[in-house]
Motif scaffolding. Structure first.
Motif, PDB file in Angstrom:
ATOM      1  N   GLN A  96     -27.953  44.142 -33.767  1.00 29.28           N
ATOM      2  CA  GLN A  96     -28.730  44.904 -32.785  1.00 29.28           C
ATOM      3  C   GLN A  96     -29.552  43.968 -31.916  1.00 29.28           C
ATOM      4  OE1 GLN A  96     -30.440  46.968 -36.239  1.00 29.28           O
ATOM      5  NE2 GLN A  96     -32.412  46.714 -35.263  1.00 29.28           N
ATOM      6  N   PRO A  97     -29.890  44.418 -30.707  1.00 27.98           N
ATOM      7  CA  PRO A  97     -30.661  43.547 -29.823  1.00 27.98           C
ATOM      8  C   PRO A  97     -32.092  43.342 -30.308  1.00 27.98           C
ATOM      9  CG  PRO A  97     -30.267  45.687 -28.780  1.00 27.98           C
ATOM     10  CD  PRO A  97     -29.523  45.688 -30.075  1.00 27.98           C
ATOM     11  N   ALA A  98     -32.699  42.229 -29.922  1.00 30.94           N
ATOM     12  CA  ALA A  98     -34.102  41.957 -30.239  1.00 30.94           C
ATOM     13  C   ALA A  98     -34.997  42.784 -29.324  1.00 30.94           C
ATOM     14  CB  ALA A  98     -34.380  40.468 -30.046  1.00 30.94           C
ATOM     15  N   GLU A  99     -36.319  42.655 -29.519  1.00 26.57           N
ATOM     16  CA  GLU A  99     -37.258  43.418 -28.702  1.00 26.57           C
ATOM     17  C   GLU A  99     -37.121  43.116 -27.217  1.00 26.57           C
ATOM     18  OE1 GLU A  99     -41.105  42.687 -30.514  1.00 26.57           O
ATOM     19  OE2 GLU A  99     -40.261  43.349 -32.427  1.00 26.57           O
ATOM     20  N   ASP A 100     -36.674  41.909 -26.892  1.00 24.74           N
ATOM     21  CA  ASP A 100     -36.525  41.567 -25.468  1.00 24.74           C
ATOM     22  C   ASP A 100     -35.205  42.074 -24.880  1.00 24.74           C
ATOM     23  OD1 ASP A 100     -34.602  39.869 -26.496  1.00 24.74           O
ATOM     24  OD2 ASP A 100     -35.551  38.022 -25.795  1.00 24.74           O
ATOM     25  N   GLY A 101     -34.439  42.815 -25.676  1.00 24.92           N
ATOM     26  CA  GLY A 101     -33.214  43.410 -25.173  1.00 24.92           C
ATOM     27  C   GLY A 101     -32.009  42.488 -25.194  1.00 24.92           C
ATOM     28  N   THR A 102     -32.149  41.285 -25.777  1.00 27.60           N
ATOM     29  CA  THR A 102     -31.003  40.379 -25.860  1.00 27.60           C
ATOM     30  C   THR A 102     -30.536  40.274 -27.304  1.00 27.60           C
ATOM     31  OG1 THR A 102     -32.337  38.400 -26.273  1.00 27.60           O
ATOM     32  CG2 THR A 102     -31.914  38.976 -23.963  1.00 27.60           C
ATOM     33  N   ARG A 103     -29.294  39.881 -27.465  1.00 26.81           N
ATOM     34  CA  ARG A 103     -28.827  39.602 -28.826  1.00 26.81           C
ATOM     35  C   ARG A 103     -28.171  38.238 -28.870  1.00 26.81           C
ATOM     36  NH1 ARG A 103     -25.478  44.096 -31.102  1.00 26.81           N
ATOM     37  NH2 ARG A 103     -26.182  45.434 -29.426  1.00 26.81           N
ATOM     38  N   ALA A 104     -28.289  37.573 -30.027  1.00 26.09           N
ATOM     39  CA  ALA A 104     -27.712  36.244 -30.179  1.00 26.09           C
ATOM     40  C   ALA A 104     -26.248  36.383 -30.579  1.00 26.09           C
ATOM     41  CB  ALA A 104     -28.473  35.441 -31.227  1.00 26.09           C
ATOM     42  N   VAL A 105     -25.429  35.547 -29.956  1.00 26.46           N
ATOM     43  CA  VAL A 105     -23.989  35.601 -30.158  1.00 26.46           C
ATOM     44  C   VAL A 105     -23.468  34.187 -30.397  1.00 26.46           C
ATOM     45  CG1 VAL A 105     -21.810  36.103 -28.969  1.00 26.46           C
ATOM     46  CG2 VAL A 105     -23.774  37.605 -28.631  1.00 26.46           C
ATOM     47  N   ARG A 114     -28.106  33.854 -26.158  1.00 24.70           N
ATOM     48  CA  ARG A 114     -28.677  35.207 -26.180  1.00 24.70           C
ATOM     49  C   ARG A 114     -28.200  35.915 -24.927  1.00 24.70           C
ATOM     50  NH1 ARG A 114     -31.783  35.838 -30.381  1.00 24.70           N
ATOM     51  NH2 ARG A 114     -31.998  37.999 -29.737  1.00 24.70           N
ATOM     52  N   VAL A 115     -27.627  37.097 -25.089  1.00 24.28           N
ATOM     53  CA  VAL A 115     -27.108  37.815 -23.931  1.00 24.28           C
ATOM     54  C   VAL A 115     -27.737  39.201 -23.832  1.00 24.28           C
ATOM     55  CG1 VAL A 115     -24.899  36.581 -24.043  1.00 24.28           C
ATOM     56  CG2 VAL A 115     -25.122  38.793 -25.183  1.00 24.28           C
ATOM     57  N   ASN A 116     -27.865  39.704 -22.612  1.00 25.76           N
ATOM     58  CA  ASN A 116     -28.388  41.064 -22.454  1.00 25.76           C
ATOM     59  C   ASN A 116     -27.278  42.071 -22.764  1.00 25.76           C
ATOM     60  OD1 ASN A 116     -26.769  41.427 -20.162  1.00 25.76           O
ATOM     61  ND2 ASN A 116     -28.377  40.702 -18.798  1.00 25.76           N
ATOM     62  N   GLU A 117     -27.660  43.330 -22.867  1.00 23.82           N
ATOM     63  CA  GLU A 117     -26.700  44.353 -23.293  1.00 23.82           C
ATOM     64  C   GLU A 117     -25.545  44.555 -22.320  1.00 23.82           C
ATOM     65  OE1 GLU A 117     -26.762  46.379 -26.630  1.00 23.82           O
ATOM     66  OE2 GLU A 117     -27.308  44.268 -26.567  1.00 23.82           O
ATOM     67  N   THR A 118     -25.807  44.388 -21.028  1.00 27.87           N
ATOM     68  CA  THR A 118     -24.732  44.528 -20.046  1.00 27.87           C
ATOM     69  C   THR A 118     -23.657  43.479 -20.306  1.00 27.87           C
ATOM     70  OG1 THR A 118     -26.476  45.106 -18.491  1.00 27.87           O
ATOM     71  CG2 THR A 118     -24.268  44.783 -17.589  1.00 27.87           C
ATOM     72  N   LYS A 119     -24.107  42.235 -20.455  1.00 28.48           N
ATOM     73  CA  LYS A 119     -23.178  41.146 -20.743  1.00 28.48           C
ATOM     74  C   LYS A 119     -22.526  41.356 -22.106  1.00 28.48           C
ATOM     75  CE  LYS A 119     -22.106  36.430 -20.417  1.00 28.48           C
ATOM     76  NZ  LYS A 119     -22.707  35.111 -20.643  1.00 28.48           N
ATOM     77  N   TRP A 120     -23.312  41.852 -23.084  1.00 28.19           N
ATOM     78  CA  TRP A 120     -22.791  42.076 -24.431  1.00 28.19           C
ATOM     79  C   TRP A 120     -21.610  43.052 -24.414  1.00 28.19           C
ATOM     80  CZ3 TRP A 120     -21.408  40.718 -28.877  1.00 28.19           C
ATOM     81  CH2 TRP A 120     -21.091  41.653 -29.876  1.00 28.19           C
ATOM     82  N   LEU A 121     -21.770  44.164 -23.702  1.00 30.38           N
ATOM     83  CA  LEU A 121     -20.702  45.162 -23.658  1.00 30.38           C
ATOM     84  C   LEU A 121     -19.422  44.585 -23.060  1.00 30.38           C
ATOM     85  CD1 LEU A 121     -22.825  48.280 -22.688  1.00 30.38           C
ATOM     86  CD2 LEU A 121     -21.771  47.781 -24.910  1.00 30.38           C
ATOM     87  N   GLU A 122     -19.615  43.714 -22.087  1.00 38.57           N
ATOM     88  CA  GLU A 122     -18.487  43.024 -21.473  1.00 38.57           C
ATOM     89  C   GLU A 122     -17.799  42.100 -22.488  1.00 38.57           C
ATOM     90  OE1 GLU A 122     -19.004  40.203 -17.839  1.00 38.57           O
ATOM     91  OE2 GLU A 122     -20.009  42.122 -17.438  1.00 38.57           O
TER      92      GLU A 122
END
Length: 130
Positions: A96-105, A114-122
């Motif tokens: 799940q994403p961190a409080e800043d809305g990014t997740r580590a990949v 660390r990517v934002n959710e838009t990039k993550w979905l891609e």
């Protein structure tokens, strides 16, 4: 705070990446069973002495794996342009994403971002993650 947890998490993923590189080096360049977090942990236990690296420090949840890479060759990505791993294929990630809305990949060339959710979905789509 959040920054240090994020840094620790990225460091965990880098460790897992190193474990995966050692594993693939010993196994004809093939990934271990990545069908779930448990099977990855089992495969890498001999390479990574510290079991805490398999767990996200903030949530206490195990990192998730990309099951579509299970047992596959490091060199057999579908976006293949010549030998070597594809830089943008996700191998392991925070569930799940961190409080800043990014997740580590962790990507299959060993780098962590660390990517934002838009990039993550891609990335999820291009990496064949269900």
């Amino acid at each position: 705070g959040d920054q240090s947890v994020n840094a620790r998490s990225a460091s965990n993923l880098k460790q897992i990446g190193l474990g995966l590189m050692m594993y693939t080096a010993d196994n004809n360049n093939n990934f271990p069973d990545l069908s779930n977090a448990q099977s990855m942990k089992k495969a890498l236990a001999g390479y990574l002495k510290d079991e805490s690296v398999f767990v996200q420090p903030r949530t206490g949840k195990p990192y998730q794996t990309n099951p579509s890479l299970s047992g596959k060759s490091l060199d057999s990505g579908k976006n293949r342009k010549g030998p070597g791993p594809i830089a943008n294929e996700v191998v392991v990630y925070e569930d799940q994403p961190a409080e800043d809305g990014t997740r580590a990949v962790l990507f299959n060339d060993g780098h962590v971002e660390r990517v934002n959710e838009t990039k993550w979905l891609e990335l999820k789509k291009t990496s064949n993650i269900p």
